[in-house]
Design a protein around this motif. Structure first.
Motif, mmCIF file in Angstrom:
data_model
loop_
_atom_site.group_PDB
_atom_site.id
_atom_site.type_symbol
_atom_site.label_atom_id
_atom_site.label_comp_id
_atom_site.label_asym_id
_atom_site.label_seq_id
_atom_site.Cartn_x
_atom_site.Cartn_y
_atom_site.Cartn_z
ATOM 1 N N ASP A 21 0.965 -1.042 -0.001
ATOM 2 C CA ASP A 21 0.128 -0.011 -0.096
ATOM 3 C C ASP A 21 0.803 1.258 -0.007
ATOM 4 O OD1 ASP A 21 -2.580 -1.602 0.181
ATOM 5 O OD2 ASP A 21 -1.817 -2.159 2.064
ATOM 6 N N PHE A 22 2.107 1.091 0.635
ATOM 7 C CA PHE A 22 2.887 2.290 0.393
ATOM 8 C C PHE A 22 3.405 2.577 -0.943
ATOM 9 C CE2 PHE A 22 7.653 3.484 0.369
ATOM 10 C CZ PHE A 22 7.424 4.879 1.094
ATOM 11 N N CYS A 23 3.513 1.393 -1.758
ATOM 12 C CA CYS A 23 3.985 1.539 -3.131
ATOM 13 C C CYS A 23 2.990 2.180 -3.664
ATOM 14 C CB CYS A 23 4.283 0.170 -3.662
ATOM 15 S SG CYS A 23 4.765 0.023 -5.384
ATOM 16 N N ALA A 24 1.568 1.710 -3.528
ATOM 17 C CA ALA A 24 0.472 2.446 -4.180
ATOM 18 C C ALA A 24 0.459 3.605 -3.797
ATOM 19 C CB ALA A 24 -0.829 1.731 -3.707
ATOM 20 N N GLY A 25 0.843 4.335 -2.567
ATOM 21 C CA GLY A 25 0.810 5.696 -2.250
ATOM 22 C C GLY A 25 1.964 6.659 -2.834
ATOM 23 N N LEU A 26 2.630 5.847 -3.232
ATOM 24 C CA LEU A 26 3.972 6.824 -3.971
ATOM 25 C C LEU A 26 3.481 7.108 -5.340
ATOM 26 C CD1 LEU A 26 7.202 4.633 -3.555
ATOM 27 C CD2 LEU A 26 6.317 6.571 -2.250
ATOM 28 N N LYS A 27 2.384 6.756 -5.877
ATOM 29 C CA LYS A 27 1.658 7.277 -7.207
ATOM 30 C C LYS A 27 0.727 8.185 -6.828
ATOM 31 C CE LYS A 27 3.969 3.833 -8.968
ATOM 32 N NZ LYS A 27 5.158 4.265 -9.857
ATOM 33 N N LEU A 28 0.396 8.537 -5.742
ATOM 34 C CA LEU A 28 -0.538 9.628 -5.481
ATOM 35 C C LEU A 28 0.444 10.920 -5.642
ATOM 36 C CD1 LEU A 28 -2.046 8.289 -2.130
ATOM 37 C CD2 LEU A 28 -3.003 8.413 -4.355
ATOM 38 N N GLU A 29 -0.416 12.128 -5.942
ATOM 39 C CA GLU A 29 0.132 13.245 -6.099
ATOM 40 C C GLU A 29 -0.360 14.400 -5.110
ATOM 41 O OE1 GLU A 29 -1.384 14.065 -10.186
ATOM 42 O OE2 GLU A 29 -0.308 12.569 -10.861
ATOM 43 N N GLU A 30 0.347 15.611 -5.328
ATOM 44 C CA GLU A 30 -0.323 16.687 -4.535
ATOM 45 C C GLU A 30 -1.571 17.034 -4.667
ATOM 46 O OE1 GLU A 30 2.199 20.209 -4.788
ATOM 47 O OE2 GLU A 30 4.025 19.294 -4.380
ATOM 48 N N GLY A 31 -2.382 17.102 -3.677
ATOM 49 C CA GLY A 31 -3.748 17.291 -3.545
ATOM 50 C C GLY A 31 -4.728 15.826 -3.264
ATOM 51 N N ASP A 32 -3.797 14.631 -3.339
ATOM 52 C CA ASP A 32 -4.631 13.531 -3.200
ATOM 53 C C ASP A 32 -4.264 13.344 -1.667
ATOM 54 O OD1 ASP A 32 -5.082 12.816 -5.675
ATOM 55 O OD2 ASP A 32 -3.157 11.948 -6.157
ATOM 56 N N VAL A 33 -4.910 12.304 -1.184
ATOM 57 C CA VAL A 33 -4.868 11.871 0.355
ATOM 58 C C VAL A 33 -4.593 10.582 0.445
ATOM 59 C CG1 VAL A 33 -6.393 11.753 2.321
ATOM 60 C CG2 VAL A 33 -6.862 13.714 0.878
ATOM 61 N N MET A 34 -3.783 10.230 1.395
ATOM 62 C CA MET A 34 -3.401 8.918 1.978
ATOM 63 C C MET A 34 -3.649 8.529 3.331
ATOM 64 S SD MET A 34 -1.476 6.421 0.706
ATOM 65 C CE MET A 34 -0.617 4.992 1.150
ATOM 66 N N MET A 35 -4.529 7.464 3.324
ATOM 67 C CA MET A 35 -4.845 7.335 4.872
ATOM 68 C C MET A 35 -4.261 5.740 5.255
ATOM 69 S SD MET A 35 -8.778 8.254 4.706
ATOM 70 C CE MET A 35 -9.567 9.834 4.253
ATOM 71 N N PRO A 36 -3.101 5.954 5.728
ATOM 72 C CA PRO A 36 -2.552 4.810 6.371
ATOM 73 C C PRO A 36 -3.090 4.310 7.851
ATOM 74 C CG PRO A 36 -1.091 6.720 6.641
ATOM 75 C CD PRO A 36 -2.269 7.267 5.999
ATOM 76 N N ARG A 37 -2.760 2.979 7.997
ATOM 77 C CA ARG A 37 -3.217 2.419 9.379
ATOM 78 C C ARG A 37 -2.062 2.618 10.242
ATOM 79 N NH1 ARG A 37 -6.234 -3.130 10.796
ATOM 80 N NH2 ARG A 37 -6.720 -2.829 12.861
ATOM 81 N N LYS A 38 -2.356 3.237 11.438
ATOM 82 C CA LYS A 38 -1.190 3.418 12.558
ATOM 83 C C LYS A 38 -0.759 2.216 12.901
ATOM 84 C CE LYS A 38 -3.295 7.786 14.074
ATOM 85 N NZ LYS A 38 -4.106 8.243 15.428
ATOM 86 N N ASP A 39 0.625 2.253 13.198
ATOM 87 C CA ASP A 39 1.406 1.004 13.576
ATOM 88 C C ASP A 39 1.408 -0.332 13.042
ATOM 89 O OD1 ASP A 39 1.896 2.652 16.172
ATOM 90 O OD2 ASP A 39 -0.063 2.093 16.858
ATOM 91 N N PHE A 40 1.053 0.065 11.382
ATOM 92 C CA PHE A 40 1.174 -0.946 10.447
ATOM 93 C C PHE A 40 2.374 -0.671 9.628
ATOM 94 C CE2 PHE A 40 -2.413 -2.688 12.295
ATOM 95 C CZ PHE A 40 -2.744 -3.726 11.992
ATOM 96 N N PRO A 41 2.951 -1.758 8.689
ATOM 97 C CA PRO A 41 4.108 -1.463 8.062
ATOM 98 C C PRO A 41 4.060 -0.264 7.076
ATOM 99 C CG PRO A 41 3.301 -3.922 7.952
ATOM 100 C CD PRO A 41 2.381 -2.989 8.652
ATOM 101 N N ILE A 42 2.968 0.106 6.661
ATOM 102 C CA ILE A 42 2.909 1.333 5.615
ATOM 103 C C ILE A 42 3.232 2.407 6.584
ATOM 104 C CG2 ILE A 42 0.535 1.852 6.412
ATOM 105 C CD1 ILE A 42 0.077 2.662 3.353
#
Length: 281
Positions: A182-203
């Protein structure tokens, strides 16, 4: 809300477990799974597990019955239904498989909320055995990503999604997940996009270790109430941004138990003028 695309991981994000592990443990083949864990890719092991279940006399109906017991928190179900009602384009990007995901979402009445499910294909063969195949054919065309497993690079899937949804104009993407892919997926997000990572998990560990790589705004969550509130806050803020171009009779009246807890008073006032939202239950 034609401009907002919300993309969910599935395991430990929409549901409160890993669906593969759930089936393996519930149907009593965890010992064999553990034996194979270091000799085969995970996706290949799951295909092997389905063959083992078939050999033990377990039917596709047994697997389906098992999947219907998977825990899914009411808060995430409510948030998905609300985001869908607002007109958001909801999608799944998951390293589970089509049968598991569709069975669980359908059981909880959520399948029709999603426009697309990107995951490992599955089929029931002529013997009645569930087969699980890789999303990417890693034998003939390896994807080359060193973050994701060989059978699926979520970053490549995200590139495909952005290209598809951007064809008719600028879109804001929201990605929700917990794992390293999911971190890999998040690297494709751009400014203005939103990433919602789960706390205390690998992401979150990867985001912290690589703070300059993520361009999107980051809204962490630790439980499904917080995820639901974060998601609907993002949807509501996007609604406010679009409100000048949207007639109030086009908006969807929504009865939602979330009272926009993360929205400022000014934004909340603006939203109330555009859309009637009932108080929290």
């Amino acid at each position: 809300m034609a401009g907002l695309v919300v993309i969910f991981d599935f395991d430990k994000t929409i549901i409160d477990c890993d669906s593969d592990n759930w089936v393996v443990e519930e149907l009593g083949i965890n010992h064999l799974f553990t034996q194979l864990l270091h000799s085969l890719p995970w996706n290949s092991i799951m295909d092997r597990m389905m063959t083992e279940l078939h050999n033990r006399g377990k039917t596709i109906e047994d697997v389906e019955k098992c999947l219907k017991k998977v825990p899914l928190h009411p808060s995430i179900a409510s948030a998905i239904e609300s985001a869908h009602a607002f007109g958001c384009d909801l999608r799944v990007v998951s390293d589970a498989n089509v049968f598991f995901i569709e069975t669980i979402l359908k059981h909880h009445g959520l399948l029709d909320c999603f426009s697309e499910i990107n995951t490992n294909p599955s089929l029931v063969d002529e013997q009645g055995r569930l087969r699980i195949l890789p999303y990417h054919d890693f034998n003939s065309s390896p994807h080359g990503c060193n973050i994701c497993p060989s059978n699926m690079c979520k970053g490549l899937v995200m590139e495909k999604i952005r290209a598809l949804v951007s064809a008719d104009g600028k879109k804001q993407l929201v990605y929700v997940g917990d794992g390293a892919p999911d971190f890999c997926a998040g690297l494709k997000l751009e400014e203005g996009d939103v990433m919602m990572p789960r706390k205390d998990f690998p992401i979150c560990d990867l985001i912290s270790a690589n703070p300059l790589l993520t361009k999107a705004k980051i809204h962490e969550w630790s439980d499904w109430e917080e995820l639901g509130a974060n998601l609907l806050s993002t949807v509501n803020n996007a609604l406010i941004d679009e409100s000048s171009n949207t007639r109030t009779d086009q908006l969807v009246p929504l009865d939602c138990k979330y009272q926009n807890t993360l929205i400022s008073a000014t934004a909340h006032e603006a939203l109330q003028k555009a859309l009637p939202v009932s108080p929290p239950h």
